[in-house]
Design a protein around this motif. Structure first.
Motif, mmCIF file in Angstrom:
data_model
loop_
_atom_site.group_PDB
_atom_site.id
_atom_site.type_symbol
_atom_site.label_atom_id
_atom_site.label_comp_id
_atom_site.label_asym_id
_atom_site.label_seq_id
_atom_site.Cartn_x
_atom_site.Cartn_y
_atom_site.Cartn_z
ATOM 1 N N GLN A 116 33.995 38.570 28.949
ATOM 2 C CA GLN A 116 34.939 39.110 29.931
ATOM 3 C C GLN A 116 36.315 39.206 29.283
ATOM 4 N N GLU A 117 36.918 40.409 29.344
ATOM 5 C CA GLU A 117 38.282 40.584 28.842
ATOM 6 C C GLU A 117 39.119 41.103 30.002
ATOM 7 N N TRP A 147 34.075 43.785 31.625
ATOM 8 C CA TRP A 147 33.073 43.093 30.819
ATOM 9 C C TRP A 147 32.797 43.935 29.587
ATOM 10 N N ARG A 151 31.833 49.943 21.343
ATOM 11 C CA ARG A 151 32.450 49.087 22.358
ATOM 12 C C ARG A 151 31.993 49.608 23.700
ATOM 13 N N GLU A 201 32.153 49.029 27.808
ATOM 14 C CA GLU A 201 32.937 48.349 28.851
ATOM 15 C C GLU A 201 32.335 48.643 30.217
#
Lengths: 384, 333
Positions: free
Chosen positions: A72-73, A77, A130, A132
């Motif tokens: 989690q950023e 996620w 990446r 998200e």
């Protein structure tokens, strides 16, 4: 032929070129098999072998990391990493990619795609990605990503490892290789010994019926061995030899004898009469003449026949199938193993090509090493 | 016992037994039966020399008779008897049964095609290569490379050519050279060459032509070298062009060799089994006699019809057999 008259043919370049073309044509199929045996299944299936030396555009199906690797950023996620690392695939520069199998080239590198579940994924040229999502991602496996990459030419020995050393009995050629060797060597040596004595008698001994016997041998030269299959199999089963090495050795000996006697007799008949008569006058027995004079002098003819018989027994399928290979399949030979692979692994060219190449490597080596004797034998056997 | 050790033992026993047989039978003949001493020394030597050839010949003659001559007779007998009725004589029933099968006539038709196409093409290609490489500095290398397929098994050759004929569904890239070439030259979609009716026979024949051309080339090349230079030189002086020299001077002189090459390849063709068995197994209209026979003998287990088809092969070989024997006898005189 023109240069006999003192001038070089103006057509000589045309002759050179046409011979180059013919030779290339004749080599092309074999080279194809050879090259294919060093390529991976993927490579063989996607490009022709003639493109093997060049970098090829290949479609790969890779996966992102599984959802349990997400982090989690802030309020999103994220799964990030490298597509090639996830799958353990050799990295290659990606040109285009997609997330649906229907459109594998939908996005350029650096662009962002959105899946139906609302995840946003970005893939870079080197395979870094990446992914998200606004909510926690579910599922056990990662998102599939179809990439089109330019893969550099690559050759591998893995096929040979699998064919020669794997424990998988359907693919393994190692046992078949030794079985073939076991069939071949006695089946080459024994007829030579038997034939040499007979050839000597037919060439240098005078007895009534000699011409008739030679005609008999010449006639048997062309009898198709197909006729012998059933009667001899019945005979072998009847006297208890059954199917096995002994049977196949005997069969190859019988089928090889006419050519052996014919070749050796023709050669021995051409040896100088003086030597033999001198030896007789000096009191040598026929047995001594044969072993001390005739055999050493006949070495080229013996070598010719040995090569013929070796190639023929090594490459044989029919005789082995009928006289050797029983229901257990323990005694299979390479030719039979390949035919079975053609049935079970018809599409697996990497296995087939490698297996076939293993089986033809030995005859090819013998061929190139002993070509002189082979040609001599052919000429002695047919030009007369 | 490990088969390799068994094989080694067989070599030792086989070769040893042969040598021992020849040595001791000669000893017995010279020392015991007809010793070259005593009152009848002269007569004994003559008698020993009359028997000796048969000692030398016996193992070979025995093996030849048992493994080649006897089977011809036995196959003929089997083809005239019924297996179900315990070997009762049924005349030509097996043959008539065979003649009713369309597969047999397909095999006959294909065999005739093979018999015409393969020897002709192999001989023509062989002659062409032999002539072209005759005065080339690298001719021997070229010949050796074209000769190479001779060493490859029919099964290996089948795999090699199956890769050439491989077909992928339309749209994907072709990995078979023939289809790639076909599309490159403007073909619309990939072909599965081995199932193409009628023409697939020719794709199978190509494999055997590929193998046999080297053989034809080696023999014909030697024959071309054997032509006396004077005949060619005289033709050149008389103003013959290269084509005339080849067809009017060289061809007639090597004609007997061409016959030998042709008949030898014909024999190979009549026995061709492995290629058809490995590539199509006689499906899609590619059956040939040898494979038909194998089917009958070992798949259908019908020994009667199988033997009958073997006899058909033997009949096709017979003219060559007679010709060979006549030639050999003429040479001996």
């Amino acid at each position: 032929m023109d240069n006999i008259a003192g001038r070089k043919s103006s057509l000589s370049w045309a002759v050179n070129i046409s011979v180059v073309v013919i030779v290339a044509l004749w080599l092309f199929p074999t080279v194809g098999l050879f090259v294919s045996s060093f390529r991976t299944a993927d490579q063989i299936a996607t490009t022709g072998w003639w493109k093997a030396p060049f970098a090829a555009e290949q479609n790969l199906t890779l996966r992102t990391g599984a959802p349990d690797s997400q982090a989690q950023e802030g309020d999103v996620w994220v799964i990030a990493g490298n597509l090639f690392d996830e799958e353990g695939v050799q990295p290659a520069p990606i040109s285009v990619w997609g997330i649906s199998s229907r459109d594998v080239g939908a996005y350029a590198v650096g662009e962002t795609a959105e899946t139906r579940a609302g995840e946003r994924i970005t893939v870079l040229e080197n395979g870094d990605y990446r992914m998200e999502a606004p909510e926690r991602m579910e599922g056990s496996r990662g998102q599939r990503v179809f990439v089109t990459a330019v893969v550099p030419p690559e050759f591998t020995l893995a096929n040979y490892r699998q064919v020669l050393f794997s424990d998988n009995s359907t693919d393994s050629m190692a046992k078949a290789f030794f079985n073939t060797l076991t069939v071949t060597i006695p089946a080459t040596i024994i007829p030579i010994v038997v034939a040499a004595f007979a050839a000597y008698a037919l060439a240098w001994m005078d007895f009534p019926g000699r011409a008739l016997l030679i005609a008999f041998v010449v006639g048997l030269l062309v009898v198709p061995l197909q006729l012998a299959l059933i009667p001899l199999l019945k005979l072998h089963l009847g006297i208890g030899i059954g199917k096995g090495y002994l049977g196949v050795w005997l069969a190859h000996t019988g089928f090889g004898l006419p050519l052996a006697i014919y070749l050796l007799r023709n050669y021995m008949a051409g040896l100088p009469r003086d030597i033999i008569e001198n030896a007789r006058v000096d009191g040598a027995t026929e047995f001594q003449i044969f072993t001390k004079i005739i055999l050493p002098l006949s070495y080229p003819a013996l070598a010719s026949f040995a090569i013929f018989q070796f190639l023929w027994t090594w490459n044989d399928l029919l005789v082995a199938k009928v006289f050797l290979i029983d229901a257990t399949g323990q005694t299979t030979v390479m030719t039979n193993q390949i035919v079975e692979l053609l049935g079970t692994r018809g599409g697996n060219w990497e296995i087939l090509a490698t297996a076939a190449f293993v089986s033809i490597a030995v005859p090819l080596a013998v061929f190139f090493a002993m070509q002189r004797y082979l040609v001599r034998g052919l000429l002695a056997g047919s030009v007369k | 016992m490990h088969p390799a050790i068994q094989g080694l033992l067989t070599i030792v026993i086989g070769v040893g037994a042969c040598l021992a047989y020849f040595y001791f039978s000669n000893q017995v003949l010279d020392r015991v039966l007809f010793p070259a001493k005593g009152p009848h020394a002269g007569r004994n030597i003559n008698r020993a020399n009359m028997v000796r050839p048969w000692l030398f010949l016996f193992p070979a003659l025995f093996a030849l008779s048992l493994y080649l001559a006897y089977p011809v007779v036995e196959t003929l007998r089997l083809s005239l008897t019924d297996r179900d009725m315990g070997g009762a004589f049924i005349g030509l029933d097996n043959y008539t049964q065979m003649a009713r099968e369309p597969k047999f006539w397909e095999a006959m038709r294909n065999n005739m095609l093979w018999l015409i196409v393969v020897p002709a093409m192999s001989t023509v290609f062989g002659l062409l290569v032999a002539q072209l490489t005759d005065r080339l500095s690298w001719g021997n290398i070229a010949k050796s490379l074209i000769f190479m397929p001779m060493a490859i098994s029919f099964v290996g050759a089948s795999v090699i050519w199956k890769l050439v004929y491989d077909a992928r569904p339309a749209g994907s890239e072709q990995i078979g050279a023939l289809n790639a070439l076909y599309l490159w030259f403007g073909g619309t979609e990939s072909q599965t060459w081995l199932t193409l009716p009628f023409w697939n026979n020719f794709f199978l024949m190509a494999v055997l032509i590929w193998i046999q051309t080297g053989f034809a080339m080696v023999i014909l090349s030697a024959a071309l070298r054997g032509i006396p230079e004077e005949t060619v030189e005289a033709a050149i002086v008389d103003g013959a062009n290269p084509l005339q020299i080849f067809f009017k001077i060289k061809m007639p002189q090597i004609y007997p060799t061409i016959m030998v090459v042709w008949t030898t390849i014909t024999l190979v063709v009549l026995k061709v089994f492995d290629i058809v068995y490995a590539m199509t197994n006689g499906q899609w209209g590619t059956q040939v006699l040898a494979n038909y026979m194998y089917d009958k003998l070992f798949v259908a287990r019908d020994w009667g019809v199988g033997s009958a088809s073997a006899i058909v092969i033997m009949l096709l070989v017979t003219p060559i057999l007679v010709w060979n024997v006549v030639q050999a006898r003429r040479e001996m005189r």
